[in-house]
Design a protein around this motif. Structure first.
Motif, short mmCIF file in Angstrom:
data_model
loop_
_atom_site.label_atom_id
_atom_site.label_comp_id
_atom_site.label_asym_id
_atom_site.label_seq_id
_atom_site.Cartn_x
_atom_site.Cartn_y
_atom_site.Cartn_z
N ALA A 1 0.79 -1.15 -0.04
CA ALA A 1 0.08 -0.02 -0.04
C ALA A 1 0.84 1.28 0.00
O ALA A 1 0.74 2.11 -0.81
CB ALA A 1 -0.90 -0.09 1.10
N GLY A 2 2.04 1.35 0.83
CA GLY A 2 2.75 2.48 0.66
C GLY A 2 3.48 2.70 -0.57
O GLY A 2 3.75 3.68 -0.96
N GLY B 1 1.68 6.50 -6.87
CA GLY B 1 0.62 7.39 -7.33
C GLY B 1 0.79 8.87 -7.30
O GLY B 1 0.72 9.65 -8.07
N VAL B 2 1.48 9.14 -5.91
CA VAL B 2 2.03 10.47 -5.96
C VAL B 2 2.97 11.10 -6.81
O VAL B 2 2.89 12.21 -7.37
CB VAL B 2 2.37 10.70 -4.22
N LEU C 1 2.48 13.89 -9.71
CA LEU C 1 3.80 14.86 -9.65
C LEU C 1 4.28 15.08 -11.05
O LEU C 1 4.24 15.93 -11.91
CB LEU C 1 4.74 14.72 -8.71
N VAL C 2 4.60 13.89 -11.85
CA VAL C 2 5.02 14.09 -13.09
C VAL C 2 3.97 14.37 -14.19
O VAL C 2 4.46 15.28 -15.09
CB VAL C 2 5.42 12.28 -13.50
N THR C 3 2.72 14.20 -13.91
CA THR C 3 1.87 14.64 -14.97
C THR C 3 1.56 16.16 -14.75
O THR C 3 1.22 16.83 -15.68
CB THR C 3 0.36 13.93 -14.66
N VAL C 4 1.70 16.72 -13.40
CA VAL C 4 1.24 17.94 -13.04
C VAL C 4 2.49 18.78 -13.60
O VAL C 4 2.38 19.67 -14.38
CB VAL C 4 1.29 18.33 -11.67
N LEU C 5 3.70 18.29 -13.39
CA LEU C 5 4.94 19.11 -13.89
C LEU C 5 5.13 18.84 -15.48
O LEU C 5 5.69 19.89 -16.05
CB LEU C 5 6.27 18.49 -13.27
N GLY C 6 4.67 17.93 -16.10
CA GLY C 6 4.41 17.63 -17.44
C GLY C 6 3.57 18.68 -18.14
O GLY C 6 3.92 19.18 -19.44
#
Length: 41
Positions: free
Chosen positions: A22-23, A29-30, A34-39
């Motif tokens: 789970a961790g 997921g995080v 982040l990759v999608t947001v920064l992309g």
């Protein structure tokens, strides 16, 4: 349930494995988020 100590070790092992998975899933997921947001920047 005459031998709870014999069932406790595998149960703790399985629970720790589930928590570990789970961790790792949360971290992946995080990181992906982040990759999608920064992309998009």
């Amino acid at each position: 349930m005459s031998t709870p100590s014999r069932l406790k070790a595998p149960l703790i092992l399985v629970l720790s494995l589930v928590l570990l998975c789970a961790g790792v899933a949360v971290l992946v997921g995080v990181f992906g988020l982040l990759v999608t947001v920064l992309g998009k920047l």
